[in-house]
Each structure stands twice: as structure tokens, then as C-alpha cells.
Design an enzyme around this catalytic site. Structure first.
Site, PDB file in Angstrom:
ATOM      1  N   SER A  21      -0.054   5.758 -50.574  1.00 57.17           N
ATOM      2  CA  SER A  21       0.134   5.857 -49.044  1.00 57.17           C
ATOM      3  C   SER A  21       0.206   4.549 -48.264  1.00 57.17           C
ATOM      4  O   SER A  21      -0.245   3.601 -48.834  1.00 57.17           O
ATOM      5  CB  SER A  21      -1.345   6.557 -48.327  1.00 57.17           C
ATOM      6  OG  SER A  21      -2.277   5.445 -48.511  1.00 57.17           O
ATOM      7  N   ASP A  71       3.523   7.899 -49.454  1.00 49.50           N
ATOM      8  CA  ASP A  71       2.798   8.947 -48.644  1.00 49.50           C
ATOM      9  C   ASP A  71       2.473   8.523 -47.311  1.00 49.50           C
ATOM     10  O   ASP A  71       1.976   7.461 -47.337  1.00 49.50           O
ATOM     11  CB  ASP A  71       1.861   9.303 -49.665  1.00 49.50           C
ATOM     12  CG  ASP A  71       0.999  10.539 -48.999  1.00 49.50           C
ATOM     13  OD1 ASP A  71       1.829  11.657 -48.503  1.00 49.50           O
ATOM     14  OD2 ASP A  71      -0.067  10.673 -49.305  1.00 49.50           O
ATOM     15  N   HIS A  72       2.465   9.324 -46.409  1.00 55.58           N
ATOM     16  CA  HIS A  72       2.031   9.186 -45.035  1.00 55.58           C
ATOM     17  C   HIS A  72       2.405   7.911 -44.250  1.00 55.58           C
ATOM     18  O   HIS A  72       1.714   7.014 -43.807  1.00 55.58           O
ATOM     19  CB  HIS A  72       0.359   9.149 -44.947  1.00 55.58           C
ATOM     20  CG  HIS A  72      -0.202  10.353 -45.093  1.00 55.58           C
ATOM     21  ND1 HIS A  72       0.044  11.493 -44.011  1.00 55.58           N
ATOM     22  CD2 HIS A  72      -0.927  11.061 -46.103  1.00 55.58           C
ATOM     23  CE1 HIS A  72      -0.879  12.465 -44.364  1.00 55.58           C
ATOM     24  NE2 HIS A  72      -1.341  12.276 -45.733  1.00 55.58           N
ATOM     25  N   GLU A  92       5.507  16.356 -41.765  1.00 57.32           N
ATOM     26  CA  GLU A  92       4.376  17.127 -41.293  1.00 57.32           C
ATOM     27  C   GLU A  92       4.483  17.552 -40.003  1.00 57.32           C
ATOM     28  O   GLU A  92       4.980  17.024 -39.041  1.00 57.32           O
ATOM     29  CB  GLU A  92       3.049  16.156 -41.579  1.00 57.32           C
ATOM     30  CG  GLU A  92       1.712  17.039 -41.406  1.00 57.32           C
ATOM     31  CD  GLU A  92       0.478  16.321 -41.520  1.00 57.32           C
ATOM     32  OE1 GLU A  92       0.447  15.391 -42.478  1.00 57.32           O
ATOM     33  OE2 GLU A  92      -0.191  16.153 -40.662  1.00 57.32           O
ATOM     34  N   HIS A 122      -8.362  16.090 -44.325  1.00 55.43           N
ATOM     35  CA  HIS A 122      -8.407  14.763 -45.197  1.00 55.43           C
ATOM     36  C   HIS A 122      -9.843  14.530 -45.169  1.00 55.43           C
ATOM     37  O   HIS A 122     -10.611  14.360 -44.390  1.00 55.43           O
ATOM     38  CB  HIS A 122      -7.417  13.738 -44.580  1.00 55.43           C
ATOM     39  CG  HIS A 122      -6.085  13.806 -44.657  1.00 55.43           C
ATOM     40  ND1 HIS A 122      -5.343  14.249 -43.624  1.00 55.43           N
ATOM     41  CD2 HIS A 122      -5.061  13.559 -45.545  1.00 55.43           C
ATOM     42  CE1 HIS A 122      -4.022  14.507 -44.107  1.00 55.43           C
ATOM     43  NE2 HIS A 122      -3.903  14.135 -45.264  1.00 55.43           N
ATOM     44  N   HIS A 134      -2.016  19.215 -47.761  1.00 49.77           N
ATOM     45  CA  HIS A 134      -2.547  17.738 -47.708  1.00 49.77           C
ATOM     46  C   HIS A 134      -4.213  18.008 -47.596  1.00 49.77           C
ATOM     47  O   HIS A 134      -4.678  19.104 -47.036  1.00 49.77           O
ATOM     48  CB  HIS A 134      -2.381  16.984 -46.442  1.00 49.77           C
ATOM     49  CG  HIS A 134      -0.810  16.366 -46.781  1.00 49.77           C
ATOM     50  ND1 HIS A 134      -1.008  15.009 -46.557  1.00 49.77           N
ATOM     51  CD2 HIS A 134       0.227  16.920 -46.835  1.00 49.77           C
ATOM     52  CE1 HIS A 134       0.445  14.846 -46.954  1.00 49.77           C
ATOM     53  NE2 HIS A 134       1.321  15.827 -47.056  1.00 49.77           N
ATOM     54  N   GLY A 135      -5.050  17.041 -47.908  1.00 50.70           N
ATOM     55  CA  GLY A 135      -6.481  17.059 -47.764  1.00 50.70           C
ATOM     56  C   GLY A 135      -7.090  18.216 -48.676  1.00 50.70           C
ATOM     57  O   GLY A 135      -8.093  18.784 -48.425  1.00 50.70           O
ATOM     58  N   ASN A 192      -1.572  17.665 -52.798  1.00 55.56           N
ATOM     59  CA  ASN A 192      -2.076  16.433 -52.334  1.00 55.56           C
ATOM     60  C   ASN A 192      -3.515  15.920 -52.523  1.00 55.56           C
ATOM     61  O   ASN A 192      -4.407  16.799 -51.697  1.00 55.56           O
ATOM     62  CB  ASN A 192      -1.588  15.839 -51.086  1.00 55.56           C
ATOM     63  CG  ASN A 192      -0.177  15.486 -50.873  1.00 55.56           C
ATOM     64  OD1 ASN A 192       0.712  16.049 -51.656  1.00 55.56           O
ATOM     65  ND2 ASN A 192       0.246  14.474 -49.849  1.00 55.56           N
ATOM     66  N   THR A 212      -9.182  12.013 -52.041  1.00 61.04           N
ATOM     67  CA  THR A 212     -10.765  11.707 -52.038  1.00 61.04           C
ATOM     68  C   THR A 212     -11.546  12.111 -53.192  1.00 61.04           C
ATOM     69  O   THR A 212     -12.431  11.376 -53.683  1.00 61.04           O
ATOM     70  CB  THR A 212     -11.073  12.317 -50.889  1.00 61.04           C
ATOM     71  OG1 THR A 212     -10.558  11.909 -49.517  1.00 61.04           O
ATOM     72  CG2 THR A 212     -12.787  12.165 -50.532  1.00 61.04           C
TER      73      THR A 212
HETATM   74  O1  G3H Z   1      -1.706  12.707 -48.723  1.00 58.51           O
HETATM   75  C1  G3H Z   1      -3.003  12.669 -49.194  1.00 58.51           C
HETATM   76  C2  G3H Z   1      -3.913  13.895 -49.319  1.00 58.51           C
HETATM   77  O2  G3H Z   1      -3.604  14.685 -48.173  1.00 58.51           O
HETATM   78  C3  G3H Z   1      -5.251  13.229 -49.931  1.00 58.51           C
HETATM   79  O3  G3H Z   1      -6.129  14.133 -49.002  1.00 58.51           O
HETATM   80  O4  G3H Z   1      -7.953  12.582 -49.745  1.00 58.51           O
HETATM   81  O5  G3H Z   1      -8.406  14.835 -48.827  1.00 58.51           O
HETATM   82  O6  G3H Z   1      -7.629  14.684 -51.022  1.00 58.51           O
HETATM   83  P1  G3H Z   1      -7.746  14.131 -49.415  1.00 58.51           P
HETATM   84 ZN    ZN Z   2      -2.475  13.847 -46.478  1.00 59.70          ZN
END
Ligand code: G3H
Ligand code: ZN
Length: 278
Positions: free
Chosen positions: A50, A84-85, A136, A183, A211-212, A233, A236
Site C-alpha cells: 500500500s 494498493d490504495h 473503490e 479496515h 477490503h478490510g 484483501n 491486519t
Molecule cells: O487493502 C487492504 C485491505 O483492505 C486490508 O484490510 O487490514 O483490515 O485486513 P485489513
Molecule cells: Zn483496503
């Protein structure tokens, strides 16, 4: 020699009714662990870096990107490399030369018209340079340490009609959708809006991206894939595994024992989450 094109991995997964797991890496140990986890499952995987992780490296993209690319080349399974992002146009324009096959351009925080305009120009550039591009619409909260958005607040979800127009007018190859995940969750307690996912799958003719995903239990991950998500994705969850392992194995001088423990823990997490998708 298994550096693969992310777009091809996602399309192959879509054809099989599956999803590709895409893990955010920060250190070399993350990249090694994700690949080891993918090799244990025999599934392809995407390594993603990212803009935030590039910032952690003092803005230098190449050292970690080249290391991740070398890990991918040596892997026994196909591995995609994804930036990413990305918000910075300058970083976006380094993607192709740094070995990435795909990018996610993130203008989801902007009002619709500005998101569309900047994403369209990013997509034009990406396609002219041979890159697959994800964008997004409807913001997935909790980015960059921000307080998580309430995923149930009005406007925090992706609208299917807007999504159809956004994809057609921007020309992106995949769309990240806000359907209840957020996220940076350290517990796996989130729940998705499966009715909305079904409407989005019907409305949008490019692969949908979740995501997240660290905040979702296995049952929700499996249901998301069954409902049409094609790229998942995860970041964390790796960092939680790494941090716990380091805390437990911290040694006074030599970093190798605790980094080995961290890599082993991240490998197990990656393998388990890939398996949950398939
Ligand atoms: O783009 C990255 C992800 O959306 C990671 O999200 O860290 O909550 O798993 P996360
Ligand atoms: Zn993300």
C-alpha cells in the site's frame, strides 16, 4: 518463475467461482510468509504494497517492490504483485517500472464526480502502461489509522446503480465495494450485507473486491466468495499474528528467533485465510 498478472489470477478465480487472496506486506518476512502460506494451500496469491507501506519506507518504492518481486519469482505458486490504495499520481506512475501488474487507485474519499474523474484518468494511464486497475466506490472505513466509519451509516455503502455507472464511465477492471467490512479490525466479528452484495454482483460486470477482510470470520469470508467477491484483501490479520509472535519470542539481541516465529505465525494465518476462501 511464477510472477503472474493479477488480472489473470482474478479472472481465473472468477471463472471457477472462487476468489484470490491478496495480502498487504510491510516487511520481507510478510512476503516470505504469504508465499509460504500460499504454497501450503497450492493456491495462487497476490502480494500487495500500500501507499502507506511505501511511506513507512521513507517513500522509496523500489527496494521492497523488487524484494517482493524476487520472492514471487521464486515461488512454487503463481504470485501477483499489486500496488494498493494509491492516492498519489506520482506513486501510480512508478508502478509499471517497479514490476507491478496491477494497482488500486483510491479516490473513494472524494465526492462521486471527482472520484470518477481522477479514477478515469488513472485507468487511462494504467491501461496505456499494461496495468490492471481496481478502484473503490462507497468508502470502506478505517484507512491509515482513521477511526472506523460506521459501516451502517447512510452513504457508507456502495450503491449498485452508481457502481454500474462508475465502472462503465471509468473503465476500471475491478471494483472495491463497501458492504459492511472496515479496515484494521483486530477481531473477526464483522458481518457483511449479503443482500447488497447480491445486488452489486448483478449490477456490475467486473470482479468485485472486498477490503478490510481481517475483521471477518471464516463463515463470512466463504459467504462473500459464494456471493461474488473475487479478490479478498487482508492485512491486519498478518500484523496481529506477527506482533503476537514477536511479543512472545522477543530476544535481547538476535532478531532471527523472533522474526522466525513471526514469519511462521504469518504463514499459518495466510494459509488459513486462503483456505477459508476456497
Ligand atoms: O487493502 C487492504 C485491505 O483492505 C486490508 O484490510 O487490514 O483490515 O485486513 P485489513
Ligand atoms: Zn483496503
Amino acid at each position: 518463475m511464477t510472477l503472474a498478472a493479477t488480472g489473470e489470477l482474478v479472472l481465473a478465480a472468477a471463472a471457477a467461482g472462487r476468489a484470490v487472496a491478496a495480502f498487504n506486506i510491510i516487511t520481507l518476512e510478510h512476503a516470505e510468509a504469504v508465499i509460504a502460506g500460499a504454497e501450503q494451500t497450492g493456491k495462487p496469491v497476490v502480494l500487495q504494497l500500500s501507499e502507506n507501506a511505501v511511506r513507512f519506507r521513507d517513500g522509496r518504492l523500489l527496494p521492497i517492490a523488487l524484494a517482493a518481486g524476487a520472492c514471487a519469482e521464486a515461488a512454487a505458486v503463481p504470485v501477483g504483485l499489486h500496488l494498493d490504495h494509491v492516492k498519489s499520481p506520482e506513486l501510480l506512475r512508478q508502478a509499471a517500472d517497479a514490476g507491478f501488474g496491477s494497482v488500486m487507485y483510491d479516490a473513494a474519499h472524494l465526492p462521486y464526480a471527482e472520484n470518477l474523474e481522477t479514477t478515469r484518468s488513472a485507468a487511462d494511464w494504467a491501461h496505456a502502461n499494461g496495468l490492471w486497475i481496481e478502484a473503490e466506490l462507497g468508502e470502506v472505513g478505517g484507512k491509515n489509522g482513521a477511526a472506523p466509519l460506521d459501516p451502517h451509516a447512510p452513504g457508507a455503502r456502495t450503491d449498485p446503480d452508481e457502481a454500474r455507472r462508475f465502472v462503465a464511465d471509468s473503465g476500471v477492471d475491478a471494483l472495491a465495494v463497501a458492504i459492511g467490512s472496515t479496515h484494521a479490525m483486530t477481531s473477526r466479528t464483522a458481518a457483511l450485507d449479503h443482500i447488497l452484495l447480491a445486488r452489486l454482483t448483478k449490477a456490475v460486470d467486473v470482479p468485485l473486491v472486498l477490503h478490510g477482510s481481517s475483521g471477518l470470520p471464516d463463515s463470512e469470508l466463504a459467504a462473500a466468495v459464494a456471493g461474488g467477491i473475487r479478490k479478498v484483501n487482508i492485512g491486519t490479520a498478518l500484523n496481529v499474528a506477527m506482533t503476537e509472535a514477536i511479543r512472545t519470542h522477543l530476544t535481547p539481541a538476535d532478531p532471527r528467533p523472533y522474526l522466525t516465529a513471526a514469519r511462521t505465525a504469518m504463514t499459518a494465518t495466510a494459509a488459513a485465510m486462503i483456505s477459508a476462501l476456497n
